[in-house]
Write an enzyme that holds these catalytic residues in place. Structure first.
Site, PDB file in Angstrom:
ATOM      1  N   HIS A   1       0.851  -1.196   0.000  1.00 38.92           N
ATOM      2  CA  HIS A   1       0.000   0.000   0.000  1.00 38.92           C
ATOM      3  C   HIS A   1       0.882   1.240   0.000  1.00 38.92           C
ATOM      4  O   HIS A   1       1.620   1.473   0.939  1.00 38.92           O
ATOM      5  CB  HIS A   1      -0.904   0.020   1.245  1.00 38.92           C
ATOM      6  CG  HIS A   1      -2.081  -0.886   1.125  1.00 38.92           C
ATOM      7  ND1 HIS A   1      -3.150  -0.821   1.981  1.00 38.92           N
ATOM      8  CD2 HIS A   1      -2.361  -1.881   0.241  1.00 38.92           C
ATOM      9  CE1 HIS A   1      -4.047  -1.739   1.637  1.00 38.92           C
ATOM     10  NE2 HIS A   1      -3.582  -2.396   0.600  1.00 38.92           N
TER      11      HIS A   1
ATOM     12  N   PRO B   1      -4.396   0.280  18.662  1.00 38.62           N
ATOM     13  CA  PRO B   1      -4.120  -0.222  17.307  1.00 38.62           C
ATOM     14  C   PRO B   1      -4.232   0.829  16.205  1.00 38.62           C
ATOM     15  O   PRO B   1      -3.905   0.537  15.049  1.00 38.62           O
ATOM     16  CB  PRO B   1      -5.173  -1.327  17.126  1.00 38.62           C
ATOM     17  CG  PRO B   1      -6.241  -1.033  18.108  1.00 38.62           C
ATOM     18  CD  PRO B   1      -5.595  -0.328  19.256  1.00 38.62           C
TER      19      PRO B   1
ATOM     20  N   LYS C   1       0.901  -0.175  14.996  1.00 37.06           N
ATOM     21  CA  LYS C   1       2.304  -0.236  15.413  1.00 37.06           C
ATOM     22  C   LYS C   1       2.683  -1.435  16.276  1.00 37.06           C
ATOM     23  O   LYS C   1       3.866  -1.741  16.430  1.00 37.06           O
ATOM     24  CB  LYS C   1       2.657   1.038  16.219  1.00 37.06           C
ATOM     25  CG  LYS C   1       2.615   2.304  15.407  1.00 37.06           C
ATOM     26  CD  LYS C   1       3.806   2.384  14.488  1.00 37.06           C
ATOM     27  CE  LYS C   1       3.610   3.355  13.365  1.00 37.06           C
ATOM     28  NZ  LYS C   1       3.918   2.819  12.052  1.00 37.06           N
TER      29      LYS C   1
ATOM     30  N   TYR D   1      -9.351   5.256   7.461  1.00 39.70           N
ATOM     31  CA  TYR D   1      -9.549   5.597   8.867  1.00 39.70           C
ATOM     32  C   TYR D   1     -10.592   6.717   8.915  1.00 39.70           C
ATOM     33  O   TYR D   1     -10.387   7.774   8.335  1.00 39.70           O
ATOM     34  CB  TYR D   1      -8.243   6.109   9.490  1.00 39.70           C
ATOM     35  CG  TYR D   1      -7.168   5.046   9.664  1.00 39.70           C
ATOM     36  CD1 TYR D   1      -7.025   4.370  10.869  1.00 39.70           C
ATOM     37  CD2 TYR D   1      -6.285   4.736   8.630  1.00 39.70           C
ATOM     38  CE1 TYR D   1      -6.036   3.402  11.046  1.00 39.70           C
ATOM     39  CE2 TYR D   1      -5.286   3.772   8.794  1.00 39.70           C
ATOM     40  CZ  TYR D   1      -5.178   3.107  10.006  1.00 39.70           C
ATOM     41  OH  TYR D   1      -4.199   2.149  10.172  1.00 39.70           O
TER      42      TYR D   1
ATOM     43  N   TYR E   1       3.714   6.465   9.888  1.00 44.65           N
ATOM     44  CA  TYR E   1       2.932   5.291   9.510  1.00 44.65           C
ATOM     45  C   TYR E   1       3.792   4.221   8.841  1.00 44.65           C
ATOM     46  O   TYR E   1       3.633   3.028   9.115  1.00 44.65           O
ATOM     47  CB  TYR E   1       1.773   5.706   8.590  1.00 44.65           C
ATOM     48  CG  TYR E   1       0.681   4.676   8.513  1.00 44.65           C
ATOM     49  CD1 TYR E   1      -0.267   4.559   9.520  1.00 44.65           C
ATOM     50  CD2 TYR E   1       0.604   3.803   7.432  1.00 44.65           C
ATOM     51  CE1 TYR E   1      -1.271   3.590   9.459  1.00 44.65           C
ATOM     52  CE2 TYR E   1      -0.394   2.835   7.363  1.00 44.65           C
ATOM     53  CZ  TYR E   1      -1.327   2.748   8.381  1.00 44.65           C
ATOM     54  OH  TYR E   1      -2.311   1.789   8.325  1.00 44.65           O
TER      55      TYR E   1
HETATM   56  P1  RFL Z   1       2.040 -11.697  21.799  1.00 43.37           P
HETATM   57  O1  RFL Z   1       1.619 -11.776  20.385  1.00 43.37           O
HETATM   58  O2  RFL Z   1       1.010 -11.422  22.822  1.00 43.37           O
HETATM   59  O3  RFL Z   1       2.765 -13.068  22.134  1.00 43.37           O
HETATM   60  C1  RFL Z   1       3.144 -13.427  23.449  1.00 43.37           C
HETATM   61  C2  RFL Z   1       3.209 -14.925  23.552  1.00 43.37           C
HETATM   62  O4  RFL Z   1       3.672 -15.283  24.857  1.00 43.37           O
HETATM   63  C3  RFL Z   1       2.906 -16.368  25.344  1.00 43.37           C
HETATM   64  N1  RFL Z   1       2.943 -16.359  26.810  1.00 43.37           N
HETATM   65  C4  RFL Z   1       3.596 -17.263  27.558  1.00 43.37           C
HETATM   66  N2  RFL Z   1       4.316 -18.332  27.232  1.00 43.37           N
HETATM   67  C5  RFL Z   1       4.835 -19.072  28.241  1.00 43.37           C
HETATM   68  N3  RFL Z   1       4.647 -18.798  29.558  1.00 43.37           N
HETATM   69  C6  RFL Z   1       3.905 -17.717  29.926  1.00 43.37           C
HETATM   70  N4  RFL Z   1       3.715 -17.463  31.225  1.00 43.37           N
HETATM   71  C7  RFL Z   1       3.356 -16.899  28.917  1.00 43.37           C
HETATM   72  N5  RFL Z   1       2.602 -15.787  28.927  1.00 43.37           N
HETATM   73  C8  RFL Z   1       2.362 -15.469  27.647  1.00 43.37           C
HETATM   74  C9  RFL Z   1       1.517 -16.127  24.774  1.00 43.37           C
HETATM   75  O5  RFL Z   1       0.748 -17.323  24.726  1.00 43.37           O
HETATM   76  C10 RFL Z   1       1.840 -15.579  23.391  1.00 43.37           C
HETATM   77  O6  RFL Z   1       1.896 -16.586  22.417  1.00 43.37           O
HETATM   78  O7  RFL Z   1       3.172 -10.617  22.016  1.00 43.37           O
HETATM   79  P2  RFL Z   1       4.346 -10.095  21.021  1.00 43.37           P
HETATM   80  O8  RFL Z   1       5.110 -11.259  20.456  1.00 43.37           O
HETATM   81  O9  RFL Z   1       5.043  -9.039  21.758  1.00 43.37           O
HETATM   82  O10 RFL Z   1       3.587  -9.470  19.760  1.00 43.37           O
HETATM   83  C11 RFL Z   1       2.789  -8.333  19.908  1.00 43.37           C
HETATM   84  C12 RFL Z   1       1.686  -8.318  18.842  1.00 43.37           C
HETATM   85  O11 RFL Z   1       1.001  -9.554  18.848  1.00 43.37           O
HETATM   86  C13 RFL Z   1       0.707  -7.150  19.072  1.00 43.37           C
HETATM   87  O12 RFL Z   1       1.413  -5.982  19.405  1.00 43.37           O
HETATM   88  C14 RFL Z   1      -0.147  -6.861  17.822  1.00 43.37           C
HETATM   89  O13 RFL Z   1      -1.031  -7.911  17.554  1.00 43.37           O
HETATM   90  C15 RFL Z   1      -0.929  -5.568  18.017  1.00 43.37           C
HETATM   91  N6  RFL Z   1      -1.830  -5.234  16.904  1.00 43.37           N
HETATM   92  C16 RFL Z   1      -1.348  -4.682  15.730  1.00 43.37           C
HETATM   93  N7  RFL Z   1      -0.019  -4.521  15.546  1.00 43.37           N
HETATM   94  C17 RFL Z   1       0.460  -4.043  14.355  1.00 43.37           C
HETATM   95  O14 RFL Z   1       1.685  -3.912  14.210  1.00 43.37           O
HETATM   96  N8  RFL Z   1      -0.363  -3.685  13.309  1.00 43.37           N
HETATM   97  C18 RFL Z   1      -1.706  -3.822  13.407  1.00 43.37           C
HETATM   98  O15 RFL Z   1      -2.403  -3.560  12.438  1.00 43.37           O
HETATM   99  C19 RFL Z   1      -2.257  -4.308  14.664  1.00 43.37           C
HETATM  100  N9  RFL Z   1      -3.579  -4.451  14.821  1.00 43.37           N
HETATM  101  C20 RFL Z   1      -3.203  -5.434  17.033  1.00 43.37           C
HETATM  102  C21 RFL Z   1      -4.058  -5.023  15.962  1.00 43.37           C
HETATM  103  C22 RFL Z   1      -3.753  -6.041  18.176  1.00 43.37           C
HETATM  104  C23 RFL Z   1      -5.105  -6.234  18.279  1.00 43.37           C
HETATM  105  N10 RFL Z   1      -5.570  -6.889  19.442  1.00 43.37           N
HETATM  106  C24 RFL Z   1      -6.548  -7.889  19.457  1.00 43.37           C
HETATM  107  C25 RFL Z   1      -4.856  -6.730  20.686  1.00 43.37           C
HETATM  108  C26 RFL Z   1      -5.426  -5.180  16.058  1.00 43.37           C
HETATM  109  C27 RFL Z   1      -5.959  -5.778  17.215  1.00 43.37           C
HETATM  110  C28 RFL Z   1      -7.452  -5.889  17.269  1.00 43.37           C
HETATM  111  C1  PHB Z   2      -6.059  -4.555  10.655  1.00 43.39           C
HETATM  112  O1  PHB Z   2      -6.182  -4.779   9.435  1.00 43.39           O
HETATM  113  O2  PHB Z   2      -6.328  -5.429  11.492  1.00 43.39           O
HETATM  114  C2  PHB Z   2      -5.597  -3.241  11.103  1.00 43.39           C
HETATM  115  C3  PHB Z   2      -5.169  -2.307  10.176  1.00 43.39           C
HETATM  116  C4  PHB Z   2      -4.759  -1.050  10.605  1.00 43.39           C
HETATM  117  C5  PHB Z   2      -4.777  -0.738  11.949  1.00 43.39           C
HETATM  118  C6  PHB Z   2      -5.191  -1.680  12.878  1.00 43.39           C
HETATM  119  C7  PHB Z   2      -5.607  -2.943  12.460  1.00 43.39           C
HETATM  120  O3  PHB Z   2      -4.392   0.493  12.343  1.00 43.39           O
END
Ligand code: RFL
Ligand code: PHB
Length: 390
Positions: free
Chosen positions: A72, A292, A296, A200, A384
């Protein structure tokens, strides 16, 4: 059992670090509480910064990303029935790639076996010991049997609710936090996206986001109150709300369809400092959370472990600990900038419960200003696509 680096958590932070360790020839073991299916099944991030894409390339994990990821070069803002585009490529020379976190995880897991990346799934009751001495260890149970993993360093990549940050004494850790008075209700649906790029939207009723996973799979979000229940959101109600908030221009051509995933996520800004305690290093959501809005979260997890891997490689190559000593300050410098952008972008686009007519006018005035200002659009674009690692 003994290893050099014990990695807690097999999310993006943990698995990228494990692959970086494997490439550098540094022994590491990943301990994950859940199963692979569980970790891979979580619907989360969708947007990869250029630096995240570059790391996948460097690791030779970019075959599917190249084939299926959607580059994109711009993103869109909608308000008051208007929509305008920020041309990220023209303003910064860079772009982002839409490729779901689930796909990233699948690529990382698929390559783990062939590359000798060791992962222990369903490692339970994990406990960290000896973090401030020279020989830390991790105790855990697997299938009811107790194990101890002795190591040189522990990398806590265990997310917001993990044991890593919780193992740092309260008087050492300084926490900064903002909890937002709303969440995001998100759905996935097997329908073509309303637009080929993200939108957005700021609407008087609240924020909405039109995103996607592929040309045939859409991801939509609407801001909801924290007391909202998923059961009260039929697909029809959700689509009506998205259409209203995107406005007539941005929602023109919106294709509705049954959702196959629907969940509510609360929004939070959070930073824990420092990101190191003795031989324990925090990375990713274990140390910080962003709302979110700026996309980031996963990208920050990746930039943290890129820095940590560099520091560990320097240590094992030359017994030079300067990278490890500087890790927390270096990572936090980038983290705080992403925190600021995500917080600001959330404030620009969301409806706050205490917002009066003046505050709403300020949001609209700022959006109108951004629409007409190349300088303001450049500020958004460079944040971004992702700030440099430094
Ligand atoms: P994670 O992905 O939470 O992974 C941590 C892992 O550790 C395990 N764990 C354990 N294992 C052993 N013993 C324990 N005691 C433990 N406790 C925990 C867990 O089971 C898990 O597997 O953390 P990590 O690796 O730091 O990654 C972070 C990302 O997953 C997170 O920041 C993103 O998903 C956030 N996020 C987005 N990030 C982006 O860069 N771009 C996006 O577009 C974006 N959109 C989002 C998002 C997060 C969302 N939610 C649901 C929080 C959209 C949403 C809706
Ligand atoms: C997504 O596609 O899940 C998404 C995209 C952009 C954002 C957050 C989530 O800022």
């Amino acid at each position: 059992m003994r290893t050099k680096v014990a990695i807690i958590g097999a999310g993006p932070a943990g698995l990228f670090l494990a692959h970086l360790m494997a490439r550098a020839g540094i022994d590491a073991v990943v301990l994950e509480r859940r199963t692979r299916d569980y970790v891979e099944g979580r619907v989360r991030a969708g947007v990869l910064e250029q630096g995240t894409v570059a790391l996948m390339e460097q690791l030779g994990l970019d075959a599917r990303l190249k084939a299926e990821g959607l580059p994109h070069t711009g993103t869109n803002l909608a308000y008051d029935g208007e929509i305008f585009r920020i041309d990220m490529a023209a303003l910064t020379g860079a772009a982002v790639t839409v490729y779901g976190q689930q796909e990233v995880m699948r690529d990382l897991f698929d390559a783990a076996g062939p590359r000798g990346v060791q992962i222990v799934f369903e490692a339970e009751d994990l406990r960290l010991d000896g973090l401030t001495g020279n020989s830390p260890s991790v105790a855990y149970r697997k299938d009811g049997v107790a194990h101890t993993l002795a190591c040189d360093f522990v990398a806590a990549c265990d997310g917001f609710h993990g044991v890593g940050r919780a193992s740092i004494p309260d008087d050492v850790l300084k926490v900064y936090e903002r909890v937002y008075p709303f969440g995001w209700l998100g759905i996935l649906a097997e329908v073509p996206p309303v637009n080929h790029e993200l939108i957005y939207a700021n609407h008087a009723r609240g924020f909405a986001l039109a995103s996607m996973r592929s040309p045939t799979r859409s991801r939509y979000y609407v801001q909801v109150g924290l007391d909202e229940r998923i059961e009260d959101w039929s697909d029809e109600r959700f689509w009506d709300e998205v259409e209203t908030r995107l406005g007539p221009t941005a929602s023109a051509g919106l294709v509705r369809g049954p959702s196959f995933e629907k969940s509510i996520a609360p929004l939070r800004s959070f930073v824990a400092e420092p990101m190191r305690h003795g031989r324990l290093f925090l990375a990713g959501d274990a140390a910080h959370i962003v709302p979110p809005t700026g996309a980031k979260g996963m990208n920050l997890a990746v930039s943290d472990v890129a820095m940590l891997a560099e520091a560990l490689a320097l240590f094992y190559a030359d017994r030079d600990a300067s990278g490890l000593d500087g890790y927390s300050a270096r990572a936090l410098a980038r983290v705080w900038k992403a925190e600021r952008f995500s917080w600001w972008f959330t404030g620009l686009t969301h409806r706050f419960p205490d917002m009066d007519a003046f505050a709403r006018r300020m949001q609209v005035a700022e959006l109108a200003y951004i629409r007409g200002s190349r300088a303001a659009q450049t500020v958004i674009a460079e944040n971004y696509v992702g700030l440099p690692l430094r």
